[in-house]
Scaffold this motif. Sequence first.
Motif, PDB file in Angstrom:
ATOM      1  N   GLN A  15      10.836   8.398 -11.912  1.00  0.00           N
ATOM      2  CA  GLN A  15      11.582   8.607 -10.667  1.00  0.00           C
ATOM      3  C   GLN A  15      10.669   8.464  -9.455  1.00  0.00           C
ATOM      4  N   VAL A  16       9.446   8.985  -9.560  1.00  0.00           N
ATOM      5  CA  VAL A  16       8.477   8.817  -8.469  1.00  0.00           C
ATOM      6  C   VAL A  16       8.261   7.330  -8.220  1.00  0.00           C
ATOM      7  N   GLY A  17       8.078   6.569  -9.280  1.00  0.00           N
ATOM      8  CA  GLY A  17       7.853   5.136  -9.154  1.00  0.00           C
ATOM      9  C   GLY A  17       9.034   4.370  -8.595  1.00  0.00           C
ATOM     10  N   GLU A  64      18.211   2.708  -0.090  1.00  0.00           N
ATOM     11  CA  GLU A  64      18.697   2.039  -1.303  1.00  0.00           C
ATOM     12  C   GLU A  64      17.920   2.454  -2.552  1.00  0.00           C
ATOM     13  N   LEU A  65      17.736   3.754  -2.727  1.00  0.00           N
ATOM     14  CA  LEU A  65      16.990   4.250  -3.881  1.00  0.00           C
ATOM     15  C   LEU A  65      17.897   4.407  -5.094  1.00  0.00           C
ATOM     16  N   PRO A  66      17.373   4.164  -6.294  1.00  0.00           N
ATOM     17  CA  PRO A  66      18.168   4.329  -7.511  1.00  0.00           C
ATOM     18  C   PRO A  66      18.174   5.782  -7.993  1.00  0.00           C
ATOM     19  N   LEU A  67      18.478   6.696  -7.082  1.00  0.00           N
ATOM     20  CA  LEU A  67      18.485   8.130  -7.357  1.00  0.00           C
ATOM     21  C   LEU A  67      19.802   8.715  -6.875  1.00  0.00           C
ATOM     22  N   GLU A  68      20.098   9.924  -7.310  1.00  0.00           N
ATOM     23  CA  GLU A  68      21.253  10.624  -6.752  1.00  0.00           C
ATOM     24  C   GLU A  68      21.036  10.758  -5.252  1.00  0.00           C
ATOM     25  N   LYS A  69      22.096  10.577  -4.462  1.00  0.00           N
ATOM     26  CA  LYS A  69      21.952  10.574  -3.004  1.00  0.00           C
ATOM     27  C   LYS A  69      21.346  11.863  -2.460  1.00  0.00           C
ATOM     28  N   GLY A  70      21.592  12.990  -3.126  1.00  0.00           N
ATOM     29  CA  GLY A  70      21.079  14.266  -2.658  1.00  0.00           C
ATOM     30  C   GLY A  70      19.679  14.600  -3.140  1.00  0.00           C
ATOM     31  N   SER A  71      19.078  13.728  -3.907  1.00  0.00           N
ATOM     32  CA  SER A  71      17.746  13.990  -4.465  1.00  0.00           C
ATOM     33  C   SER A  71      16.724  14.240  -3.362  1.00  0.00           C
ATOM     34  N   THR A  72      15.845  15.208  -3.612  1.00  0.00           N
ATOM     35  CA  THR A  72      14.755  15.500  -2.665  1.00  0.00           C
ATOM     36  C   THR A  72      13.387  15.205  -3.265  1.00  0.00           C
ATOM     37  N   GLY A  73      13.357  14.848  -4.530  1.00  0.00           N
ATOM     38  CA  GLY A  73      12.085  14.602  -5.208  1.00  0.00           C
ATOM     39  C   GLY A  73      11.594  15.772  -6.021  1.00  0.00           C
ATOM     40  N   TYR A  74      12.199  16.928  -5.830  1.00  0.00           N
ATOM     41  CA  TYR A  74      11.781  18.113  -6.574  1.00  0.00           C
ATOM     42  C   TYR A  74      12.042  17.891  -8.062  1.00  0.00           C
ATOM     43  N   GLY A  75      11.003  18.042  -8.871  1.00  0.00           N
ATOM     44  CA  GLY A  75      11.132  17.892 -10.305  1.00  0.00           C
ATOM     45  C   GLY A  75      11.201  16.458 -10.797  1.00  0.00           C
ATOM     46  N   ASP A 106       0.814  -1.216   0.000  1.00  0.00           N
ATOM     47  CA  ASP A 106       0.000   0.000   0.000  1.00  0.00           C
ATOM     48  C   ASP A 106       0.846   1.263   0.000  1.00  0.00           C
ATOM     49  N   LEU A 107       1.957   1.244   0.715  1.00  0.00           N
ATOM     50  CA  LEU A 107       2.834   2.416   0.741  1.00  0.00           C
ATOM     51  C   LEU A 107       3.366   2.741  -0.649  1.00  0.00           C
ATOM     52  N   ASN A 108       3.616   1.718  -1.435  1.00  0.00           N
ATOM     53  CA  ASN A 108       4.208   1.893  -2.762  1.00  0.00           C
ATOM     54  C   ASN A 108       3.171   1.956  -3.880  1.00  0.00           C
ATOM     55  N   ALA A 109       1.910   1.763  -3.564  1.00  0.00           N
ATOM     56  CA  ALA A 109       0.846   1.755  -4.577  1.00  0.00           C
ATOM     57  C   ALA A 109       0.644   3.144  -5.170  1.00  0.00           C
ATOM     58  N   ARG A 110       0.319   3.155  -6.464  1.00  0.00           N
ATOM     59  CA  ARG A 110      -0.003   4.405  -7.156  1.00  0.00           C
ATOM     60  C   ARG A 110      -1.429   4.269  -7.676  1.00  0.00           C
ATOM     61  N   LEU A 111      -2.249   5.284  -7.452  1.00  0.00           N
ATOM     62  CA  LEU A 111      -3.654   5.219  -7.852  1.00  0.00           C
ATOM     63  C   LEU A 111      -3.818   5.148  -9.367  1.00  0.00           C
ATOM     64  N   ASP A 112      -2.853   5.659 -10.096  1.00  0.00           N
ATOM     65  CA  ASP A 112      -2.765   5.450 -11.545  1.00  0.00           C
ATOM     66  C   ASP A 112      -1.284   5.475 -11.911  1.00  0.00           C
ATOM     67  N   ASP A 113      -0.972   5.288 -13.161  1.00  0.00           N
ATOM     68  CA  ASP A 113       0.423   5.130 -13.575  1.00  0.00           C
ATOM     69  C   ASP A 113       1.315   6.333 -13.277  1.00  0.00           C
ATOM     70  N   ASP A 114       0.731   7.506 -13.164  1.00  0.00           N
ATOM     71  CA  ASP A 114       1.524   8.712 -12.919  1.00  0.00           C
ATOM     72  C   ASP A 114       1.292   9.338 -11.545  1.00  0.00           C
ATOM     73  N   ALA A 115       0.522   8.684 -10.707  1.00  0.00           N
ATOM     74  CA  ALA A 115       0.203   9.245  -9.385  1.00  0.00           C
ATOM     75  C   ALA A 115       1.373   9.064  -8.419  1.00  0.00           C
ATOM     76  N   ASN A 116       1.396   9.902  -7.397  1.00  0.00           N
ATOM     77  CA  ASN A 116       2.390   9.793  -6.336  1.00  0.00           C
ATOM     78  C   ASN A 116       1.931   8.748  -5.319  1.00  0.00           C
ATOM     79  N   SER A 117       2.858   7.912  -4.892  1.00  0.00           N
ATOM     80  CA  SER A 117       2.554   6.935  -3.848  1.00  0.00           C
ATOM     81  C   SER A 117       2.698   7.593  -2.472  1.00  0.00           C
ATOM     82  N   ILE A 118       2.168   6.930  -1.467  1.00  0.00           N
ATOM     83  CA  ILE A 118       2.364   7.396  -0.086  1.00  0.00           C
ATOM     84  C   ILE A 118       3.858   7.418   0.224  1.00  0.00           C
ATOM     85  N   ALA A 119       4.568   6.384  -0.214  1.00  0.00           N
ATOM     86  CA  ALA A 119       6.018   6.322   0.044  1.00  0.00           C
ATOM     87  C   ALA A 119       6.718   7.540  -0.541  1.00  0.00           C
ATOM     88  N   TRP A 120       6.411   7.869  -1.804  1.00  0.00           N
ATOM     89  CA  TRP A 120       7.076   9.009  -2.419  1.00  0.00           C
ATOM     90  C   TRP A 120       6.679  10.304  -1.714  1.00  0.00           C
TER      91      TRP A 120
END
Length: 169
Positions: free
Chosen positions: A92-94, A76-87, A29-43
């Motif tokens: 990347q959200v997924g 253990e995210l596949p993102l730059e370590k300094g990423s904050t989610g902005y943009g 549920d934390l990782n679920a997205r209501l549609d393909d482009d929606a933000n999850s609770i985790a994100w």
Amino acid sequence: MNSAGILADAFERVHEVVHAAVEGLPAEDLNARLDDDANSIAWLVWHLTRVQDDHVADAAGTEQVWFAQDWASRFELPLEKGSTGYGHSSAQVGSVRVASADLLLGYFDAVSGQTLDFVRGLDGRALDRVVDDSWSPPVTLGVRLISVVADDLQHAGQAAFVRGALERR
């Protein structure tokens, strides 16, 4: 109530909403997205926490909890370590997936605790200090903290909405 008390109360309200949105949910549920482009609770919760961590640490002159307590490696995210989610793109959200509510709330609680320690020690004069002069007018500490609270509450409310939608399925 003084300025520090008002700010502490605001950040405590963020804490309440985040916990209500996350506690007891399985990773699915934390990782679920209501549609393909929606933000999850985790994100949503990871993002609001990363922004709070980044902005408050910068204003306080401290290291971000993300790095100081090695949360970057724990997630253990596949993102730059300094990423904050902005943009972030939809992909990347997924990619922001968590194994448990404990991991997500552990990081949030660590940031929330550092934030509350910082704001409880402020006085009204401190809120007038310019923390970002790249804007016109320059951003003061007070404006920055209110901006973080507003962003946090908006994303925490979105996470609560997603939880409600998932529970109705």
